[in-house]
Design a protein around this motif. Sequence first.
Motif, PDB file in Angstrom:
ATOM      1  N   GLY A 208      10.436  -3.485  -7.058  1.00 59.06           N
ATOM      2  CA  GLY A 208       9.237  -4.043  -8.354  1.00 59.06           C
ATOM      3  C   GLY A 208      10.752  -4.067  -8.657  1.00 59.06           C
ATOM      4  N   ILE A 209      10.808  -5.007  -8.613  1.00 57.77           N
ATOM      5  CA  ILE A 209      11.693  -6.376 -10.326  1.00 57.77           C
ATOM      6  C   ILE A 209      12.125  -4.143  -9.833  1.00 57.77           C
ATOM      7  N   LEU A 210      13.928  -4.171  -9.592  1.00 60.51           N
ATOM      8  CA  LEU A 210      14.458  -3.470  -9.855  1.00 60.51           C
ATOM      9  C   LEU A 210      14.226  -2.286 -10.416  1.00 60.51           C
ATOM     10  N   THR A 211      13.216  -1.655 -10.127  1.00 61.08           N
ATOM     11  CA  THR A 211      12.617  -0.131 -10.138  1.00 61.08           C
ATOM     12  C   THR A 211      12.683   0.827  -9.717  1.00 61.08           C
ATOM     13  N   THR A 212      12.071   0.573  -8.448  1.00 64.72           N
ATOM     14  CA  THR A 212      12.745   1.781  -7.470  1.00 64.72           C
ATOM     15  C   THR A 212      14.195   1.781  -7.215  1.00 64.72           C
ATOM     16  N   MET A 213      15.095   2.107  -7.137  1.00 67.32           N
ATOM     17  CA  MET A 213      16.060   2.663  -8.063  1.00 67.32           C
ATOM     18  C   MET A 213      16.283   3.508  -7.389  1.00 67.32           C
ATOM     19  N   THR A 214      15.862   4.267  -6.249  1.00 68.73           N
ATOM     20  CA  THR A 214      16.754   5.341  -5.326  1.00 68.73           C
ATOM     21  C   THR A 214      15.957   4.935  -4.038  1.00 68.73           C
ATOM     22  N   ALA A 215      15.007   5.395  -4.130  1.00 75.36           N
ATOM     23  CA  ALA A 215      13.995   4.909  -2.686  1.00 75.36           C
ATOM     24  C   ALA A 215      12.917   5.042  -2.918  1.00 75.36           C
ATOM     25  N   HIS A 216      11.729   4.092  -2.243  1.00 80.23           N
ATOM     26  CA  HIS A 216       9.980   4.183  -2.874  1.00 80.23           C
ATOM     27  C   HIS A 216      10.044   5.874  -1.939  1.00 80.23           C
TER      28      HIS A 216
ATOM     29  N   THR B  38       0.724  -0.926  -0.167  1.00 77.01           N
ATOM     30  CA  THR B  38       0.581   0.162  -0.024  1.00 77.01           C
ATOM     31  C   THR B  38       1.003   1.053  -0.059  1.00 77.01           C
ATOM     32  N   HIS B  39       1.945   1.360   0.279  1.00 77.33           N
ATOM     33  CA  HIS B  39       2.549   2.410   1.129  1.00 77.33           C
ATOM     34  C   HIS B  39       4.481   1.886   0.584  1.00 77.33           C
ATOM     35  N   GLY B  40       4.873   3.524   0.747  1.00 75.80           N
ATOM     36  CA  GLY B  40       6.751   2.401   0.922  1.00 75.80           C
ATOM     37  C   GLY B  40       7.269   4.173   0.964  1.00 75.80           C
ATOM     38  N   GLU B  41       8.046   4.121   1.915  1.00 75.18           N
ATOM     39  CA  GLU B  41       9.498   5.446   2.880  1.00 75.18           C
ATOM     40  C   GLU B  41      10.571   4.943   2.435  1.00 75.18           C
ATOM     41  N   GLY B  42      11.982   5.254   1.643  1.00 77.78           N
ATOM     42  CA  GLY B  42      12.441   4.810   1.507  1.00 77.78           C
ATOM     43  C   GLY B  42      13.274   3.471   0.926  1.00 77.78           C
ATOM     44  N   ARG B  43      13.622   2.477   2.145  1.00 83.65           N
ATOM     45  CA  ARG B  43      13.912   1.218   1.579  1.00 83.65           C
ATOM     46  C   ARG B  43      12.751   0.385   2.133  1.00 83.65           C
ATOM     47  N   HIS B  44      11.515   0.632   2.595  1.00 83.19           N
ATOM     48  CA  HIS B  44      11.408  -0.489   3.369  1.00 83.19           C
ATOM     49  C   HIS B  44       9.318  -0.279   2.546  1.00 83.19           C
ATOM     50  N   VAL B  45       8.409  -0.533   2.733  1.00 87.35           N
ATOM     51  CA  VAL B  45       7.362  -0.907   2.207  1.00 87.35           C
ATOM     52  C   VAL B  45       6.456  -1.196   3.284  1.00 87.35           C
ATOM     53  N   TRP B  46       4.865  -1.343   2.931  1.00 92.28           N
ATOM     54  CA  TRP B  46       3.561  -1.972   4.510  1.00 92.28           C
ATOM     55  C   TRP B  46       2.474  -2.462   3.001  1.00 92.28           C
ATOM     56  N   ASP B  47       2.358  -3.663   4.177  1.00 93.09           N
ATOM     57  CA  ASP B  47       1.017  -4.217   2.860  1.00 93.09           C
ATOM     58  C   ASP B  47       0.390  -3.528   3.461  1.00 93.09           C
ATOM     59  N   ALA B  48      -1.005  -3.854   2.974  1.00 98.34           N
ATOM     60  CA  ALA B  48      -3.182  -4.103   3.643  1.00 98.34           C
ATOM     61  C   ALA B  48      -2.788  -4.255   4.898  1.00 98.34           C
ATOM     62  N   GLU B  49      -1.891  -5.109   5.707  1.00 96.40           N
ATOM     63  CA  GLU B  49      -2.138  -5.406   7.107  1.00 96.40           C
ATOM     64  C   GLU B  49      -1.442  -4.753   7.924  1.00 96.40           C
ATOM     65  N   GLY B  50      -0.658  -3.680   7.670  1.00 97.83           N
ATOM     66  CA  GLY B  50       0.319  -3.486   8.392  1.00 97.83           C
ATOM     67  C   GLY B  50       1.475  -3.730   8.504  1.00 97.83           C
ATOM     68  N   ASN B  51       1.958  -4.491   8.339  1.00 95.92           N
ATOM     69  CA  ASN B  51       3.661  -5.270   8.173  1.00 95.92           C
ATOM     70  C   ASN B  51       4.341  -4.136   6.989  1.00 95.92           C
ATOM     71  N   ARG B  52       5.113  -4.468   7.641  1.00 87.60           N
ATOM     72  CA  ARG B  52       6.252  -3.715   7.431  1.00 87.60           C
ATOM     73  C   ARG B  52       7.825  -3.764   6.978  1.00 87.60           C
ATOM     74  N   TYR B  53       7.929  -4.227   5.312  1.00 91.65           N
ATOM     75  CA  TYR B  53       8.414  -5.102   5.075  1.00 91.65           C
ATOM     76  C   TYR B  53      10.201  -4.246   4.791  1.00 91.65           C
ATOM     77  N   LEU B  54      11.596  -4.686   4.959  1.00 94.00           N
ATOM     78  CA  LEU B  54      12.726  -4.471   4.030  1.00 94.00           C
ATOM     79  C   LEU B  54      12.376  -4.900   2.802  1.00 94.00           C
ATOM     80  N   ASP B  55      12.374  -4.210   1.650  1.00 94.95           N
ATOM     81  CA  ASP B  55      12.698  -4.064   0.306  1.00 94.95           C
ATOM     82  C   ASP B  55      13.806  -4.756  -0.815  1.00 94.95           C
TER      83      ASP B  55
END
Length: 428
Positions: free
Chosen positions: A49-57, A28-45
Motif C-alpha cells: 500500500g505504498i510502503l504503508t503496511t510496514m509489518t504485515a497485513h 479485498t483482504h490480506g494476511e502476512g505478506r499476501h493479499v487477495w483480490d475480488a476474484e480470489g487471486n492471491r498475490y505476494l505483496d
Amino acid sequence: MTHDLLGRHRAVLPDWLALYYEEPLEITHGEGRHVWDAEGNRYLDFFGGILTTMTAHALPEVTKAVSEQAGRIIHSSTLYLNRPMVELAERIAQLSGIPDARVFFTTSGTEANDTALLLATAYRRSNTILAMRNSYHGRSFSAVGITGNSGWSPTSLSPLQTLYVHGGVRTRGPFASLGDAAFIEACVDDLKDLLGHTRPPAALIAEPIQGVGGFTSPPDGLYAAFREVLHERGILWIADEVQTGWGRTGEHFWGWQAHGQNGPPDIMTFAKGIGNGMSVGGVVARSEIMNCLDSNSISTFGGTQVTMAAGLANLTYLLEHDLQGNARRVGGLLIERLRSAAAQVPAVREVRGRGLMIGIEITRPGTDEADPKAAAAVLEAAREGGLLIGKGGGHDTSALRVAPPLSLNVAEAEEGAAILENALRSIQ
C-alpha cells in the motif's frame, strides 16, 4: 464485478486519481505478506500500500489494539488529554535523536510536510525553501510547490519560493561521472553558489532516499556536508522520513542517520509505516522550533485514540521482533538476487536501494533513455505471476519500486525475486 466497480469509480472520482494496471485490481483482504483480490487471486505483496503496511497485513497485535481501543473511544480531538497520543509521542521523541523533541501528529505524510514547512518558515521568517531535484513531498498546495518531479507537480503556483539543489540522484545529472567524494564536493559547491544569489532560505527539505523519484539517493554523507553549510547560515534541515523511517533501510532506523555526522535534523517528518495502514503522520522538532507559532492550533483527526493505539502496537512489534535487522538481512539477499537477475536483462539500467527499499530502473537497452512502457509491462507481468510491486521515477516513471512488509522471510523474498526475474525477461 471488478469491471462494474471500475465504471462506478470513473463516474464519481477524479480522472487524475491514478490506478495501477490495465485492468485495475480490487484488494479485498490480506494476511502476512499476501493479499487477495475480488476474484480470489492471491498475490505476494511487495509494495504494501505504498510502503504503508510496514509489518504485515492483518497483524494480530495491531488488529487487537485497534479493536479494543475502538470499543472504548475512537476520537475526541486534541482539545482533550489523550493518553495513547502522549505515550506514542514519548516513544517517537526518544527514538528521533532530536534533543528536547516535541511531536505533533497529523493524518498523512503530506500534512506532516505541510506542518514542517509552516514551522520552518515561521521560525526563520522566510518563505524560501531549498528542495532536491527529483523530490516528492505530498499533494497539498505547499507540498507540490516544493516537489522537484514534474509528473507529480500539477501547478507552478505556490506560497513558497523554491530553489532546487543537486544531489538526490547519484547516477544522473551533471555530476554523475564523478566519484562519491567529488560528487559530494561538487554538490556542496553548487549549494554554496546558490545561497550566494538568494535571500536566506528557511530550510532544506530532503528525502534521504527519494521515494516517488524511484528509490534514488546520494552517497552517504551528502546531507551531513549540506548540514554544515546550512548550520553556518542558520538554515534548518528537514528530513522527510515518510518512506525511509522505522528501519526500512535496514542499516539505520532513520534514513538521515546515513548522513548524521553533524547531528540530527532540526525537523523530521514521518508517516506511512508507523500506523501499518492506519492514518498516522507527524512532525518531530526541537522545542524552540515546534513552539515558535504564536497562535492557537488544534488537530481534529491527528492523533486520534484509535490510530495512536495502532501506532503503539505496531512500533512495539517492530522493535521487539527486530524488523530493522530483518530488513537488513533479507533485503540484502533480495537486492543481490535482483542484481543477478537484472544482469541478464539489457533494459535494466540499475538496481539500487538498501534494506527493503529497492529500485529497478528500466531504460531502452544501451541508453539512458527512460522506457515507461517497458516498466509498465514489467508491472503487468509481475501481477500475472502473482506479485504486486510499485513504480516511480523522475524520468517518465521508468523505475520499479520494491518495498515489501519488513517481516518478509527468505522464502518469500526468493519467490518474489523469481517472479520479478521472469517479468523482467518478458520485456526482452
